[in-house]
Design an enzyme around this catalytic site. Sequence first.
Site, PDB file in Angstrom:
ATOM      1  CB  CYS A 295      -7.483   1.427  -9.304  1.00 55.22           C
ATOM      2  SG  CYS A 295      -7.279   2.910  -8.775  1.00 55.22           S
TER       3      CYS A 295
ATOM      4  CG  HIS B 250      -3.148   0.000 -10.947  1.00 51.63           C
ATOM      5  ND1 HIS B 250      -4.419  -0.012 -11.957  1.00 51.63           N
ATOM      6  CD2 HIS B 250      -3.509   1.498 -10.595  1.00 51.63           C
ATOM      7  CE1 HIS B 250      -5.175   0.865 -11.870  1.00 51.63           C
ATOM      8  NE2 HIS B 250      -4.655   1.696 -10.997  1.00 51.63           N
TER       9      HIS B 250
ATOM     10  CD  GLU C 186      -3.422  -3.323 -13.609  1.00 58.99           C
ATOM     11  OE1 GLU C 186      -3.500  -3.628 -12.242  1.00 58.99           O
ATOM     12  OE2 GLU C 186      -3.699  -2.227 -13.677  1.00 58.99           O
TER      13      GLU C 186
END
Length: 241
Positions: A114, A217, A219
Site C-alpha cells: 500500500c 493488503h 497481510e
Amino acid sequence: MKKPIIGISGSIIKDQGGIFPGYQRAYVNNDYVRAVNKNGAIAIILPPGSVENAGQLIASVDGLILSGGQDVNPFSYGEEIQQKCGAIFPARDEFEFALLREAEKRRIPVLGICRGLQIMNVYRGGKLYQDISYRDMPTLRHFQLQDPPIPTHQIQIVKDSLLNKIIKKNEIVVNSFHHQLVKSVPTSLKISGMTSDGVVEAFEDPKYEFFMGVQFHPEMLIDSVESVNKIFSEMIEAANK
Ligand SMILES: [Mn+2]
C-alpha cells in the site's frame, strides 16, 4: 535452523484513550507480524527514527517489508499538496527512503504494501495521484467498505512477471484500501498487476531477486486468499538465501 529476520517499517500513533491519552506509540498492525511468522520468519518492527540508523538496522535483517500508512509527502515527487491529500509524515518518508537505500545496497528482498508500494515508486522517481478523484477517467472503488479479508476487486497479473510465477494465475481477487494511486512508474520498475480500470496494483524490479510493491493488503488476506500468502512465503524464501 536459524530463521530469517524480516524488518517491518512501523509508524507512530497517538494513543486515543487509556491512561496516557495523546501519548505517541510506535507500532505496526499485527497482521504483518502474523504473515511473517506464518511463513517461518521472525518479525521485528523498525519504527520511524534517525536516518543514520538505517544502515545498521538493515544490516541486522534479511528482508524488509514497508507497511501501509500515511500519504507520501508530495514534495518528494515534485508537487505541492492538494486539497484531498491525506495526512503526511515526512520524517517517516525520509526514514523509509534510507531503509530502501540500504536494502538495495545489500540486495535483500523488499516487499512494499500500500503506502509501501507508493514509497518505492516515489523513491525510484515515480509520481502519485494525491487522490483518486484527480484521476480523470472511470475508476473502480479502491477504498472498499467491506472487512479487510474480503476481496472486492480483481487484478490482472502480467505474464512473465515474478508475481505471475508466485500466484500461478493470470488474475486474482484482492482487497483495496487506498485513496491515492500510482500516476507514473519509473523505467526501473515493471508493472506486474493492474485492475480493469488501469490502476497499478503491483510492480517489481526485474533486475532484483525480490523487489515488489503491491497496492492491496496481502497481510490481511493470508487466511482468506491462499495464493496471496505465497507472496510472503516467496519473499521469506528469498530472504533465507
Ligand atoms: Mn485497488
